[in-house]
Design a protein around this motif. Sequence first.
Motif, mmCIF file in Angstrom:
data_model
loop_
_atom_site.group_PDB
_atom_site.id
_atom_site.type_symbol
_atom_site.label_atom_id
_atom_site.label_comp_id
_atom_site.label_asym_id
_atom_site.label_seq_id
_atom_site.Cartn_x
_atom_site.Cartn_y
_atom_site.Cartn_z
ATOM 1 N N ASP A 1 -0.508 -11.044 -7.211
ATOM 2 C CA ASP A 1 0.564 -11.650 -6.432
ATOM 3 C C ASP A 1 1.621 -10.589 -6.133
ATOM 4 O OD1 ASP A 1 2.033 -13.504 -5.090
ATOM 5 O OD2 ASP A 1 2.534 -14.735 -6.831
ATOM 6 N N ILE A 2 2.466 -10.861 -5.165
ATOM 7 C CA ILE A 2 3.433 -9.870 -4.692
ATOM 8 C C ILE A 2 4.441 -9.472 -5.768
ATOM 9 C CG2 ILE A 2 5.248 -9.415 -2.999
ATOM 10 C CD1 ILE A 2 3.795 -11.480 -1.165
ATOM 11 N N LEU A 3 5.130 -10.446 -6.345
ATOM 12 C CA LEU A 3 6.223 -10.150 -7.266
ATOM 13 C C LEU A 3 5.766 -9.439 -8.542
ATOM 14 C CD1 LEU A 3 8.407 -13.383 -6.839
ATOM 15 C CD2 LEU A 3 8.538 -11.208 -5.619
ATOM 16 N N PRO A 4 4.684 -9.857 -9.195
ATOM 17 C CA PRO A 4 4.225 -9.120 -10.379
ATOM 18 C C PRO A 4 3.828 -7.677 -10.073
ATOM 19 C CG PRO A 4 3.221 -11.290 -10.326
ATOM 20 C CD PRO A 4 3.890 -11.084 -9.006
ATOM 21 N N LEU A 5 3.260 -7.443 -8.871
ATOM 22 C CA LEU A 5 2.887 -6.082 -8.487
ATOM 23 C C LEU A 5 4.130 -5.213 -8.252
ATOM 24 C CD1 LEU A 5 -0.137 -6.711 -6.090
ATOM 25 C CD2 LEU A 5 -0.182 -5.330 -8.165
ATOM 26 N N LEU A 6 5.158 -5.799 -7.663
ATOM 27 C CA LEU A 6 6.395 -5.041 -7.418
ATOM 28 C C LEU A 6 7.019 -4.567 -8.722
ATOM 29 C CD1 LEU A 6 8.165 -7.045 -4.533
ATOM 30 C CD2 LEU A 6 6.694 -5.032 -4.377
ATOM 31 N N GLU A 7 6.871 -5.349 -9.781
ATOM 32 C CA GLU A 7 7.431 -4.987 -11.087
ATOM 33 C C GLU A 7 6.755 -3.745 -11.685
ATOM 34 O OE1 GLU A 7 7.229 -8.370 -13.637
ATOM 35 O OE2 GLU A 7 8.682 -9.539 -12.487
ATOM 36 N N LEU A 8 5.516 -3.454 -11.250
ATOM 37 C CA LEU A 8 4.762 -2.325 -11.808
ATOM 38 C C LEU A 8 4.989 -1.023 -11.047
ATOM 39 C CD1 LEU A 8 1.266 -3.984 -12.487
ATOM 40 C CD2 LEU A 8 3.195 -3.741 -14.051
ATOM 41 N N LEU B 1 0.815 -1.216 0.000
ATOM 42 C CA LEU B 1 0.000 0.000 0.000
ATOM 43 C C LEU B 1 0.850 1.270 0.000
ATOM 44 C CD1 LEU B 1 -2.809 -1.070 2.508
ATOM 45 C CD2 LEU B 1 -3.110 -0.609 0.075
ATOM 46 N N ARG B 2 2.084 1.177 0.463
ATOM 47 C CA ARG B 2 2.949 2.362 0.492
ATOM 48 C C ARG B 2 3.565 2.667 -0.870
ATOM 49 N NH1 ARG B 2 8.087 0.470 0.294
ATOM 50 N NH2 ARG B 2 9.003 2.497 0.727
ATOM 51 N N LEU B 3 3.466 1.716 -1.807
ATOM 52 C CA LEU B 3 4.034 1.919 -3.144
ATOM 53 C C LEU B 3 3.108 2.778 -4.006
ATOM 54 C CD1 LEU B 3 5.356 -1.665 -4.001
ATOM 55 C CD2 LEU B 3 6.633 0.248 -2.997
ATOM 56 N N THR B 4 3.695 3.416 -5.000
ATOM 57 C CA THR B 4 2.927 4.192 -5.965
ATOM 58 C C THR B 4 2.989 3.501 -7.319
ATOM 59 O OG1 THR B 4 3.466 6.256 -4.821
ATOM 60 C CG2 THR B 4 2.683 6.442 -7.093
ATOM 61 N N PHE B 5 1.810 3.357 -7.953
ATOM 62 C CA PHE B 5 1.719 2.776 -9.296
ATOM 63 C C PHE B 5 1.315 3.906 -10.247
ATOM 64 C CE2 PHE B 5 0.882 -0.560 -6.228
ATOM 65 C CZ PHE B 5 1.721 -1.575 -6.659
ATOM 66 N N CYS B 6 2.175 4.211 -11.194
ATOM 67 C CA CYS B 6 1.967 5.382 -12.046
ATOM 68 C C CYS B 6 1.138 5.062 -13.290
ATOM 69 C CB CYS B 6 3.318 5.972 -12.444
ATOM 70 S SG CYS B 6 4.311 6.504 -11.005
ATOM 71 N N ASP B 7 1.786 4.598 -14.343
ATOM 72 C CA ASP B 7 1.085 4.340 -15.611
ATOM 73 C C ASP B 7 0.866 2.855 -15.868
ATOM 74 O OD1 ASP B 7 0.959 7.059 -16.268
ATOM 75 O OD2 ASP B 7 3.061 7.016 -16.898
ATOM 76 N N ALA B 8 1.892 2.046 -15.593
ATOM 77 C CA ALA B 8 1.798 0.605 -15.881
ATOM 78 C C ALA B 8 0.773 -0.045 -14.955
ATOM 79 C CB ALA B 8 3.161 -0.053 -15.702
ATOM 80 N N ASN B 9 -0.219 -0.707 -15.541
ATOM 81 C CA ASN B 9 -1.255 -1.346 -14.723
ATOM 82 C C ASN B 9 -1.607 -2.755 -15.206
ATOM 83 O OD1 ASN B 9 -2.634 -0.647 -17.083
ATOM 84 N ND2 ASN B 9 -4.555 -0.260 -15.991
#
Length: 311
Positions: free
Chosen positions: A180-187, A164-172
Amino acid sequence: MDIGNTSLVTEFILVGLTNHPEIQVPLFFLFLGIYIITVAGNLGLVTLIRLTSHLHTPMYYFLFNLSCIDLCYSSVITPKLLVNFVLKRNTISYAGCMTQLFFYCFFVNAECYVLTMMAYDRYVAICKPLLYKVTMSPQVCSLMAVVVYLGAFIAAWAHTGCMLRLTFCDANTINHYMCDILPLLELSCTSTHINELVVLIIVGFDVGVPGLTVTVSYVFILSSILHISSTEGRSKAFSTCSSHIIVVSVFFGSGAFMYLHPSSVLSMNQKKVSTVFYTILVPMLNPLIYSFRNKEVKVALKKTFSRKIFL
């Protein structure tokens, strides 16, 4: 759980298990069949244990919890996977994604801890039979269950809170069939070092400590079994443990293969296949393995069906 969205992304697109359209329909029916077997098997085992008085023992108490976890676990993951096979564009909201991630982490950790408790239960039953009723009293079993779910909640909240502390900009676009954790971290467009450290610590603990506990338990169990003089007693001891060993090997093996590799070593397709084992196949296999390889469950099933026939 308060899900505060500090990201620019409001929804994610799930790529799914495969991009090949010609196999989407066969895979839909395959995984639908697996899900039906999973629900029927785990629900049947939960009902059987609940209704059969001679199965009200510590071993079946933990098996009851395992089946409940598997039932919920598969229902968090599989329906969204099935949607992937029939829709061209499968989306999930930011809040929905974080919720799925939380419950996925909760149930996978709970399963990990329950399997460890089951190994300890078998250790006490075979290596310390005279102390079994005292050591595995109803109060102790209830306390162990509280530890299981509390530990699972802490682990799930740690993973989800860090996400929740991460920011997701354009890639979704998530190259997976679930959040899952790892695919979300890549974005993420912000640093993920803390998240990666949390994953390493929690997964390392969840695989290392339970794995060591299970291994040590079964070393002592094997030693005790080999000292049993009667062939019948040795065979019974092996049969009660073999089911658990199979389940533990598949679950911990696929989980370690997925998370304890550097991210560059495995392709995302390999990671997806590995995830299928412990998120979809293991919840289906658990009730089948514990039913077909367990004499007490088979006897209880026969008695239940006999009563229904004669009623």
